[in-house]
Each structure stands twice: as C-alpha cells, then as structure tokens.
Scaffold this active site. Structure first.
Site, PDB file in Angstrom:
ATOM      1  N   CYS A 272      -1.880   8.102  -2.107  1.00  0.00           N
ATOM      2  CA  CYS A 272      -2.765   7.641  -1.045  1.00  0.00           C
ATOM      3  C   CYS A 272      -2.230   8.229   0.238  1.00  0.00           C
ATOM      4  CB  CYS A 272      -2.792   6.110  -0.982  1.00  0.00           C
ATOM      5  SG  CYS A 272      -3.819   5.467   0.332  1.00  0.00           S
TER       6      CYS A 272
ATOM      7  N   GLY B 231      -9.916   4.247   5.427  1.00  0.00           N
ATOM      8  CA  GLY B 231      -9.462   4.627   4.101  1.00  0.00           C
ATOM      9  C   GLY B 231      -8.792   3.469   3.393  1.00  0.00           C
ATOM     10  N   CYS B 232      -7.906   3.783   2.466  1.00  0.00           N
ATOM     11  CA  CYS B 232      -7.172   2.759   1.721  1.00  0.00           C
ATOM     12  C   CYS B 232      -6.528   1.772   2.675  1.00  0.00           C
ATOM     13  CB  CYS B 232      -6.110   3.434   0.855  1.00  0.00           C
ATOM     14  SG  CYS B 232      -4.947   2.285   0.100  1.00  0.00           S
ATOM     15  N   PHE B 233      -6.818   0.483   2.518  1.00  0.00           N
ATOM     16  CA  PHE B 233      -6.363  -0.475   3.526  1.00  0.00           C
ATOM     17  C   PHE B 233      -4.886  -0.837   3.443  1.00  0.00           C
ATOM     18  CE2 PHE B 233      -8.964  -3.844   0.879  1.00  0.00           C
ATOM     19  CZ  PHE B 233      -8.111  -3.717  -0.204  1.00  0.00           C
TER      20      PHE B 233
END
Length: 264
Positions: A26, A105-107
């Site tokens: 990520c 994006g990915c939190f």
C-alpha cells in the site's frame, strides 16, 4: 489463484484464496517527484478469509467475485438505505472540537499521518458518500456501493487549523489519479475532501487551486459536503499503530516524521 474446497465450481461460502507470491503493498506518495515511502513484502502463504486479507489483494478478489455473481448481497441498495446513507453526518464532536473528513486511498496510512498532527485529538476510519446503510468492508470492496474510505479527524481548531490538515492530506497521496492510489484501485480509494462548514469548503477549494498550480497533471479530488460516516470494523482502527498484519507497530506520537509503511 481461486481454489475451491471439495468442489469443482466456485462457491461463495467455500472459496479460499491462495497466493504463492503476493506483493502486500500500500503506497504513500509525496506531493511531487518520484513516489516514495513504498513498503513491500513478499510472502508465501494461504491467506486468511476475505475480511482480513491485505487490502489490495482482497479488493481485487472481491471485485472479480462480484462480477461473477458472488458479490455482497447487501450491496443491493434500497431507496430507504440510500436516503439514510446520503444524509449529513449528524454525529457531534466533543466540546471545543471539530470534524474533518478526508479520503486519500487506503485509510490505514492516512489515519496514521493525521494521528501525528498536534491538535488532532482523535481519528477514526470509515466509509462515506455511498448509497448503502451500515456497509461492511466487504460491501464497500464489492465496488457497487460508491463508498469512499475516509479518515474522520477530531481536531481542536485552537491548536490545529483546517489548513494544516489540508497540507497533510495533499502530502499523503497523489490527487491526480482517479479512483486509484498505487496498487489500490477502485472508487473507494478516490481522493476527496468532505466539508462540514462553509469555511471548510472555501479553504478546501482555495487549497486545491494552490496545489493545482504546483502540478503538471489535473487534480481529480472531489470536494463535497460530509455525509453520514460509518465507522469501519474495529480491526481497521489505528491499524498501523497497532502493528498491522505483521505486528510492526508504528509511532503515532505527535510530530513524529518516521516514514509511514503501509502494509496488509
């Protein structure tokens, strides 16, 4: 690779996911220049059920299953669900504090970045801007609910300005990639600023204009009113601070500038 148990056909209740060489990944991005702070780890293992798979791999798998007809049945929205989900965030912050919502994006990594900001009193990760009431992670990853993964920031405006939060937001991701951050692809990973007040809206728009002058590509960040916030499952909360999948805890201390390593 999809593998079924005691069956030659795909069955949504018995499907396991095996991945001989998954790149658990990520990414985090600076405002400009080459993308930095990437953390990758290859592994050979049978992964856990979909709820606890690494996010990029789990999202891709869920989207494939959804297209084959095995998506979350709850993703079938109703008008009542849509009305509730599209309503304003009616939660109330603690006295003297304000809310802010950001999708970048990915939190997991985004939350840790905000945790480190002086004046931020609390952070939560969750889902918003979709049409389904009380969505689960699986619902959101089905790609049919239009939710965005966001961080809701509780901050004291006397100690931390909204402009400071905006600076963290822009520095954390690439706002020019539509529905994508690195290997994370899908509408849930879109860039967004979700405002609670006219002052936040104006500050967000002015900030976007300033950022656009610095970049050679068009910013695709959406700026919309904050809608109902659905807190994500507990294992997602403060995920990197708690160590993530591999137990590598990362500091959330105020002012910490250690590189943020985002992993499943």
């Amino acid at each position: 690779m999809l593998k079924t148990v005691a069956s030659s056909t795909i069955n949504a209740t018995t499907t396991l996911i095996t991945c001989p060489n998954v790149n658990l990944h990520c990414s985090s991005y600076p405002l400009s220049g080459p993308f930095l702070n990437r953390f990758t780890k290859s592994t050979k293992q049978t992964l856990r059920p979909l709820r606890t798979l690494s996010k990029p791999f789990a999202t891709t798998t869920m989207n494939i299953l959804n297209k084959l007809g095995f998506g979350s049945p709850r993703a079938q929205q109703s008008s009542a669900d849509a009305s509730i989900a599209q309503g304003p965030d009616d939660d109330v912050p603690a006295p003297g504090q304000e809310f802010a919502q950001f999708g970048a994006g990915c939190f997991w990594g985004v939350e840790l970045a905000f945790q480190r900001v002086a004046g931020v009193k609390k952070t939560e990760v969750g889902y918003t801007q979709g049409f389904l009431h009380n969505p689960s992670y699986e619902d959101v990853c089905s790609g049919t609910t239009n939710h965005s993964e966001v961080v809701r920031v509780h901050y004291d405006p006397k100690e931390c300005s909204f402009d400071t939060l905006l600076d963290v937001f822009w520095a954390r991701h690439d706002p020019t990639t539509l529905n994508r951050q690195g290997n994370d692809v899908g509408t849930q990973y879109r860039s967004g600023i979700y405002f609670y007040t006219p002052e936040q809206e104006n500050a967000a728009k002015e900030s976007l204009e300033r950022q656009q002058k610095l970049l050679n590509r068009k910013i695709v960040t959406e700026i919309l009113p904050a809608k109902k916030f659905y807190r994500a499952e507990e294992y997602h909360q403060q995920y990197l601070e708690k160590g993530g999948r591999f137990g590598f805890k990362q500091s959330s201390s105020k002012g910490c500038n250690d590189p943020i390593r985002c992993y499943g």
